[in-house]
Motif scaffolding. Sequence first.
Motif, PDB file in Angstrom:
ATOM      1  N   VAL A   1       0.493  -0.926   0.236  1.00 30.28           N
ATOM      2  CA  VAL A   1      -0.027   0.069   0.118  1.00 30.28           C
ATOM      3  C   VAL A   1       1.186   1.244  -0.185  1.00 30.28           C
ATOM      4  N   ALA A   2       0.621   2.316  -0.294  1.00 31.67           N
ATOM      5  CA  ALA A   2       0.825   3.493  -0.694  1.00 31.67           C
ATOM      6  C   ALA A   2       1.193   4.142   0.885  1.00 31.67           C
ATOM      7  N   GLU A   3       0.647   3.881   2.149  1.00 34.12           N
ATOM      8  CA  GLU A   3       1.365   4.798   3.376  1.00 34.12           C
ATOM      9  C   GLU A   3       2.922   3.385   3.122  1.00 34.12           C
ATOM     10  N   SER A   4       3.062   2.218   2.673  1.00 32.45           N
ATOM     11  CA  SER A   4       4.291   1.529   3.285  1.00 32.45           C
ATOM     12  C   SER A   4       5.339   2.382   2.791  1.00 32.45           C
ATOM     13  N   ALA A   5       6.860   1.883   3.623  1.00 29.10           N
ATOM     14  CA  ALA A   5       8.229   1.832   3.022  1.00 29.10           C
ATOM     15  C   ALA A   5       7.691   0.430   2.032  1.00 29.10           C
ATOM     16  N   LEU A   6       7.746  -0.247   1.841  1.00 30.31           N
ATOM     17  CA  LEU A   6       7.727  -1.724   0.980  1.00 30.31           C
ATOM     18  C   LEU A   6       7.041  -1.291  -0.459  1.00 30.31           C
ATOM     19  N   SER A   7       6.502  -0.073  -0.502  1.00 30.38           N
ATOM     20  CA  SER A   7       5.434   0.720  -1.619  1.00 30.38           C
ATOM     21  C   SER A   7       6.709   1.375  -2.199  1.00 30.38           C
ATOM     22  N   GLY A   8       7.610   1.547  -1.395  1.00 32.79           N
ATOM     23  CA  GLY A   8       8.506   2.891  -2.567  1.00 32.79           C
ATOM     24  C   GLY A   8       7.920   4.248  -2.538  1.00 32.79           C
ATOM     25  N   ILE A   9       6.253   4.955  -1.557  1.00 28.95           N
ATOM     26  CA  ILE A   9       6.340   6.167  -2.383  1.00 28.95           C
ATOM     27  C   ILE A   9       5.424   6.299  -0.340  1.00 28.95           C
ATOM     28  N   GLN A  10       5.338   5.572   0.552  1.00 30.00           N
ATOM     29  CA  GLN A  10       5.149   5.528   2.803  1.00 30.00           C
ATOM     30  C   GLN A  10       4.833   7.083   2.045  1.00 30.00           C
ATOM     31  N   ARG A  11       3.106   7.672   2.517  1.00 28.57           N
ATOM     32  CA  ARG A  11       2.564   8.897   1.757  1.00 28.57           C
ATOM     33  C   ARG A  11       1.135   8.806   3.068  1.00 28.57           C
ATOM     34  N   LYS A  12       0.630  10.130   3.486  1.00 33.63           N
ATOM     35  CA  LYS A  12      -0.545   9.768   4.124  1.00 33.63           C
ATOM     36  C   LYS A  12      -1.744   9.346   2.673  1.00 33.63           C
ATOM     37  N   ILE A  13      -2.460   8.872   2.835  1.00 32.63           N
ATOM     38  CA  ILE A  13      -3.034   9.263   1.532  1.00 32.63           C
ATOM     39  C   ILE A  13      -4.411   9.701   2.657  1.00 32.63           C
ATOM     40  N   THR A  14      -5.551  10.455   2.684  1.00 28.76           N
ATOM     41  CA  THR A  14      -6.877  10.877   3.186  1.00 28.76           C
ATOM     42  C   THR A  14      -8.004  10.784   1.952  1.00 28.76           C
ATOM     43  N   GLU A  15      -9.068  11.497   2.599  1.00 35.35           N
ATOM     44  CA  GLU A  15     -10.522  10.817   1.754  1.00 35.35           C
ATOM     45  C   GLU A  15     -10.005  12.449   0.691  1.00 35.35           C
ATOM     46  N   ASN A  16      -9.393  13.224   0.709  1.00 34.82           N
ATOM     47  CA  ASN A  16      -9.079  13.951  -0.555  1.00 34.82           C
ATOM     48  C   ASN A  16      -8.412  13.634  -1.672  1.00 34.82           C
ATOM     49  N   ASP A  17      -7.739  12.529  -1.848  1.00 30.01           N
ATOM     50  CA  ASP A  17      -7.193  11.389  -2.655  1.00 30.01           C
ATOM     51  C   ASP A  17      -7.577   9.976  -3.238  1.00 30.01           C
ATOM     52  N   LYS A  18      -7.157  10.298  -4.773  1.00 36.12           N
ATOM     53  CA  LYS A  18      -7.100   9.560  -5.910  1.00 36.12           C
ATOM     54  C   LYS A  18      -6.191   8.677  -5.697  1.00 36.12           C
ATOM     55  N   LEU A  19      -5.932   7.207  -6.299  1.00 34.55           N
ATOM     56  CA  LEU A  19      -4.504   6.985  -5.906  1.00 34.55           C
ATOM     57  C   LEU A  19      -4.760   5.579  -7.696  1.00 34.55           C
ATOM     58  N   TRP A  20      -3.863   5.926  -8.039  1.00 34.14           N
ATOM     59  CA  TRP A  20      -3.370   5.544  -9.591  1.00 34.14           C
ATOM     60  C   TRP A  20      -2.595   4.675  -9.779  1.00 34.14           C
ATOM     61  N   TYR A  21      -2.743   3.521 -10.562  1.00 25.37           N
ATOM     62  CA  TYR A  21      -1.420   2.521 -10.877  1.00 25.37           C
ATOM     63  C   TYR A  21      -1.999   2.435 -12.402  1.00 25.37           C
ATOM     64  N   LYS A  22      -0.154   2.222 -13.435  1.00 24.15           N
ATOM     65  CA  LYS A  22      -0.278   1.798 -14.506  1.00 24.15           C
ATOM     66  C   LYS A  22       0.786   1.329 -14.603  1.00 24.15           C
ATOM     67  N   ARG A  23       0.823  -0.065 -15.809  1.00 26.43           N
ATOM     68  CA  ARG A  23       1.779  -0.588 -16.011  1.00 26.43           C
ATOM     69  C   ARG A  23       0.354  -1.553 -17.451  1.00 26.43           C
ATOM     70  N   THR A  24       1.609  -1.939 -18.594  1.00 19.42           N
ATOM     71  CA  THR A  24       1.641  -2.494 -19.702  1.00 19.42           C
ATOM     72  C   THR A  24       2.155  -4.318 -19.681  1.00 19.42           C
ATOM     73  N   PHE A  25       0.964  -5.086 -20.269  1.00 19.09           N
ATOM     74  CA  PHE A  25       2.067  -6.336 -20.115  1.00 19.09           C
ATOM     75  C   PHE A  25       1.152  -6.581 -21.280  1.00 19.09           C
ATOM     76  N   THR A  26       2.030  -7.919 -21.593  1.00 14.48           N
ATOM     77  CA  THR A  26       1.623  -8.869 -23.126  1.00 14.48           C
ATOM     78  C   THR A  26       0.882 -10.018 -22.774  1.00 14.48           C
ATOM     79  N   VAL A  27      -0.498 -10.676 -23.242  1.00 15.59           N
ATOM     80  CA  VAL A  27      -0.520 -11.853 -23.066  1.00 15.59           C
ATOM     81  C   VAL A  27       0.279 -12.970 -23.968  1.00 15.59           C
TER      82      VAL A  27
END
Length: 781
Positions: free
Chosen positions: A109-135
């Motif tokens: 999760v974004a709040e964790s150190a292992l995520s590499g983000i480690q920031r507070k997420i509040t009710e005013n935020d939206k998280l966005w994730y993106k990646r590509t893949f090939t089947v």
Amino acid sequence: MPLRPTGLRPAGLRPAGILLAVLALFLGGVTTLAPAAAAAPAAWTPKPAPMTTPWTAQVSRDNPLPEYPRPQLTRPDWANLNGIWDFAVTGRDAGQPASFTDQIRVPFVAESALSGIQRKITENDKLWYKRTFTVPAGWNGRRVQLNFGASDWRTTVWVNGQQAGAVHSGGYDAFGYDITPLLNGGTNTLVVSVFDPTQTGGQAVGKQRINDVTPHPGGGIFYTAASGIWQTVWLEPTAAAHVTRLDMVPRLSDSTLRVTVQGAGVSGQSARVTVSSAGTTVGTATGAVGAELTVRITNPHLWSPDDPFLYDVRAELVSGSTVVDSVGSYTGMRSIARASVGGKQRLLLNGRFVFQTGTLDQGYWPDGIYTAPTDDALKYDLQKHKDLGFNMVRKHIKVEPQRWFYWADRLGLLVWQDMPAMDTRTPDTAARTQWEAEFDQIVDEHRSSPSLVMWVDENEGWGQYDQARIADKVKAADPSRLVDNMSGVNCCGAVDGGNGDVVDHHVYVGPGVTSPSATRAAVLGEYGGLGRRVSGHEWSPGNGFSYEDQADAAHLNNRFVGLLDALRLQQMPAGLSASVYTEITDVENEVNGLLTYDRQVVKVDEARVRAANQALIAASANPGGPTTLPTGPRSLRVTTPGYTDRYLRHRDGLAYTDVVTSASDGLLKNDATWRIVPGLSDGSCYSFESRNYPGEYLRHRDFRVHREAGDGSALFRADATFCAVPGQGGVRLMAQNYPGQYLRHYNAEVHLAVPGGSRAADSPQLFTEDTTWAVEAPWAP
């Protein structure tokens, strides 16, 4: 656990098929897909964790948690999407950002150190994730399923710019989409948005609260929030007609396994289920998809914590002679029930009373918060339960990944599964609808795990409503398991629904007095909370709290083992069926754990705790009844070597011991004579009335023992009642309202003494001898 300290006074066989299937999953079919190209992929690094666990440095950068995530419904081909994704945070109402400026390691999760983000997420935020893949090319001709183990809380998924199915609301249940129509035949782009208001919304949040993500004072029993994707994301090819779930219910009464094969895209196919052990088929059945099939298993090998034997299961969709879809699974043959044993309602495992002794397990990590850093870490906490002699674990208002249940099944631990609570306020209609829908999904997702034996609906009144209706609803949905309508009905404004299988009290430090009713067994849903800070292993140094601080390891061991002994000697024979100690590990500023939060230090003597737990479980095989004393005039003699000529007597309103012989004067003999009567607050225990001051009784008050006249209060009656438990060469007298605290002579004074306590009269030297009394003929008739 209550919102604040209350300050009360004081492995079995491994089926070869499972192992081969696991090896095939790990080594044969899994595909690790490379992450999307990013501006500077090499720049991603984890943040420094507040505390490092033994597994923090073992987490793979690009392939974390590589294990197949759904052990009770396995297929050989799959592709793990965990790893480095592009990431951005926008306002809660914003659309997809034009650029993703950060990177995150999924599934942390974004709040964790292992995520590499480690920031507070509040009710005013939206998280966005993106990646590509090939089947993978080998999947051609099959449907492609995109699966999420869990994402907290409202998750929307797009593949190549098109939304994949409906928005998912829920933080603890798995979900997925058939994305076949959205694929382009080449490189595909996956975008995920997550909105998580934590306690400011109405949804299930458990212990999560929006706080600073780095160590800080305060927080109490609530912890750092966990927002966004927090369990494995993966792709899987299936046939158009495929199995979606196996519902497996063992029934020992007729040696059968009842299996319902749930499917999607089914058109005329039938279901076939095969149960085997070490490669040998032991039972099979064929029937309609969605109907209950009966697999007969002759002389089933039962699953239990002592012998967690698992059968292999294979479920197939069959069209004529063609197998359309095939999935692997496993099951354990066991029963769980409530019934009268010796006139008391008890919890039965495989038809017999087995005391359930466990811990409260919050499932938090200082590096990954909601997500264990590795599968070995996930297993570790459960293995420590086994090492410490526990046979049960209460998963406290969090639902773990399915691999956690796999390890509980494999290692042999009974699981009480809490439904994660909403915030402590009264929920509105929308919140109730969402909470119940998510509860339904969680029951369906985990209903086949043999280790799971009880659903805990609500806790201490947090977000409480319709307790009785919900308990009935859960029981109807899963009649094969026990139901606890409210854990901690005596605490914090909780309202007991009056139904379910157990009466569940919380008592800190306890263990307190919990009695069964005519229709429900008695359980101690929380007790303990003994704290010890370990320098160098504190989340926020100097800011940890507990329900009762311990000076050192010796005090902690003596105090904890004393609580377990009290359960064995008094509470279990009196009717208690289970107990949950707070807790297996420290969590942030809570230092109640048997282990430190970083899992680096086991605070207690493992061998000693294991022996105490094993003795408690063994005693439940023959719980018997309470120890009895003769009533009428008697004298109580000291049994400590060197002091056996001393007797309990009163003087100036206080209790002492004194040497009494035939040559003693009449006053001393009268003072050393007591009339033993049924307990003033519990008739199965005893009260001790003065021979020469009728109507005055031995009574503990502020740990000193007095001779006092009754004032008619419930407190006096309880303080003047002592329960007899066996002692070497006599009996021990335990306070009825404070189990585990004993009548003890110390320097000729008589005290209520606590094993592992901090007062001089709690000294461990000769503790058992000093608390054992011989009941003899009265000095004064």
